[in-house]
Design a protein around this motif. Structure first.
Motif, mmCIF file in Angstrom:
data_model
loop_
_atom_site.group_PDB
_atom_site.id
_atom_site.type_symbol
_atom_site.label_atom_id
_atom_site.label_comp_id
_atom_site.label_asym_id
_atom_site.label_seq_id
_atom_site.Cartn_x
_atom_site.Cartn_y
_atom_site.Cartn_z
ATOM 1 N N LEU A 108 -17.562 74.032 61.471
ATOM 2 C CA LEU A 108 -16.885 73.772 62.178
ATOM 3 C C LEU A 108 -16.866 75.282 63.361
ATOM 4 O O LEU A 108 -17.118 74.985 64.767
ATOM 5 C CB LEU A 108 -14.838 74.458 62.089
ATOM 6 N N GLY A 109 -18.326 76.774 63.003
ATOM 7 C CA GLY A 109 -18.285 77.335 64.069
ATOM 8 C C GLY A 109 -19.311 76.522 64.653
ATOM 9 O O GLY A 109 -18.931 76.745 66.136
ATOM 10 N N LEU A 110 -20.210 75.550 64.438
ATOM 11 C CA LEU A 110 -21.458 75.478 64.777
ATOM 12 C C LEU A 110 -20.994 74.495 65.880
ATOM 13 O O LEU A 110 -21.418 73.913 66.797
ATOM 14 C CB LEU A 110 -21.508 74.221 63.937
ATOM 15 N N THR A 111 -19.258 73.746 65.917
ATOM 16 C CA THR A 111 -18.880 73.241 66.801
ATOM 17 C C THR A 111 -18.432 73.983 67.695
ATOM 18 O O THR A 111 -18.284 73.320 69.488
ATOM 19 C CB THR A 111 -17.785 71.904 66.474
ATOM 20 N N GLY A 112 -18.168 74.929 68.028
ATOM 21 C CA GLY A 112 -17.971 75.548 68.881
ATOM 22 C C GLY A 112 -16.825 76.444 68.784
ATOM 23 O O GLY A 112 -16.478 77.345 69.843
ATOM 24 N N ALA A 113 -15.516 76.600 67.970
ATOM 25 C CA ALA A 113 -14.817 76.931 67.331
ATOM 26 C C ALA A 113 -15.591 78.610 66.963
ATOM 27 O O ALA A 113 -16.176 78.828 66.414
ATOM 28 C CB ALA A 113 -14.381 76.447 66.198
#
Length: 360
Positions: free
Chosen positions: A186-191
């Protein structure tokens, strides 16, 4: 990784003050008592239910000659400190979700759940019949642990959001609670991903410290009151398609137990795992209906968000392939999932699709 090196460098292993926090393992007058630290407060649906069920089963099956003294998060150590406490010998055992300890070794992610990984049924098949248990033992031996699956949440939903997610662009900067490899993805999606303990999720949402969170499923989420602080509930999730909980015993303590007591612990853990999986399935449907009737908006992510999850998940899963044990665990897990899904897709899935069509 060398166990002595780990203990030397761990927060608990290197802190003399922490060593005095916990009493030495107790021997009850009628038999032996093991102190079990957990990662959630008392009464948390599904998660603590499994911990309590396991403790009760050990006590009953042993006829009182082996008892479990359950200590919930925060009473002896914090929710995310249970691994270090047991590995260092400052508590006898823990009950938790092993993906909390992926920082100790990324192989632990697979013994809870990984994004786009095994369903609960597939995970149990891998663990019991396709090498998962043996790999759990191998991984645990590095840290002085003997581990067992001991609870299952089933498939976990995408989570609670304070606003609608209409496209992948809406994930940018979103402050969201999600642990494990799913959180990394999820962090890699920009969150902006945070790993908030279960006992602190409600307050973090209510205060605005986070914009959304995933927990376990409708029954446990309702018990936590998340419907009071978030309007949108995305029921399809990519991150935990079949999450397992674990019980782990300090290896020195394990080896000091009588064989009969070892077997009781193993059987109680296995029985708890099946009981917990059934509890999740039994409770979630009715809980979802209650949430909907109270005004919760039941949502599904659009396809471009799923695509973003898929791309990010592959990247997160690939990150640790340079670690030989991680690579073996992943390859074993993926091979088992491929094997079981080839049958399930042609049997269970085909049947349920037709059943739903015919019954409307």
């Amino acid at each position: 990784m060398d166990r002595r090196s780990f203990l030397k460098n761990s927060a608990l292993g290197g802190t003399a003050a922490a060593a005095t926090t916990l009493a030495a393992p107790a021997i009850a007058q009628a038999g032996r008592t093991l102190t079990m630290v957990t990662s959630v407060p008392d009464g948390f649906a599904i998660f603590d239910d499994a911990a309590q069920r396991f403790a009760d089963q050990v006590n009953i099956m042993s006829g009182g000659s082996l008892t479990i003294d359950k200590r919930p998060a925060g009473t002896l150590v914090g929710a995310f400190e249970v691994f270090d406490a047991v590995s260092a010998g400052q508590a006898d055992m823990y009950h938790s979700a092993d993906y909390y300890f992926g920082g100790q070794h990324p192989g632990y992610y697979f013994f809870t759940a990984v994004p786009f990984g095994a369903t609960a049924q597939e995970h149990n098949a891998w663990y019991q019949h396709a090498g998962g248990k043996e790999l759990h033992d191998e991984l645990g031996s590095i840290f002085g642990l003997k581990s067992f699956l001991c609870g299952s949440t089933g498939a976990q939903p995408g989570g609670w959001f304070s606003k609608e997610i209409n496209s992948a662009a809406d994930l940018q900067g979103l402050k969201f609670r999600m642990p494990g490899l799913g959180g990394k993805a999820l962090g890699l999606t920009g969150a902006s991903v945070q790993n908030v303990p279960g006992g602190e999720i409600y307050q973090a949402l209510a205060s605005g410290a986070i914009d959304g969170a995933e927990w376990i499923g409708p029954f446990a989420d309702e018990r936590l009151g998340l419907q009071e602080v978030c309007e949108f509930y995305y029921t399809g999730g990519f991150h935990e398609p079949g999450s397992a909980l674990s019980a782990a015993v300090n290896l020195d303590v394990w080896e000091s137990l009588e064989p009969a007591h070892q077997q009781i612990i193993e059987n109680a853990a296995m029985a708890t795992h099946g009981w917990s999986m059934a509890q999740s399935a039994a409770e979630n449907g009715a809980a979802l209906d209650r949430l909907r009737s109270q005004g919760t908006k039941i949502m599904q992510f659009p396809d471009d968000v799923w695509d973003a999850f898929g791309t990010a998940s592959n990247e997160a899963l690939d990150e640790f392939m340079g670690d030989e044990l991680y690579a073996r665990i992943r390859e074993s897990h993926d091979a088992s999932v491929s094997n079981t899904s080839s049958w399930v897709s042609q049997s269970d899935n085909a049947f349920t699709a037709q059943r739903d069509r015919i019954k409307g």
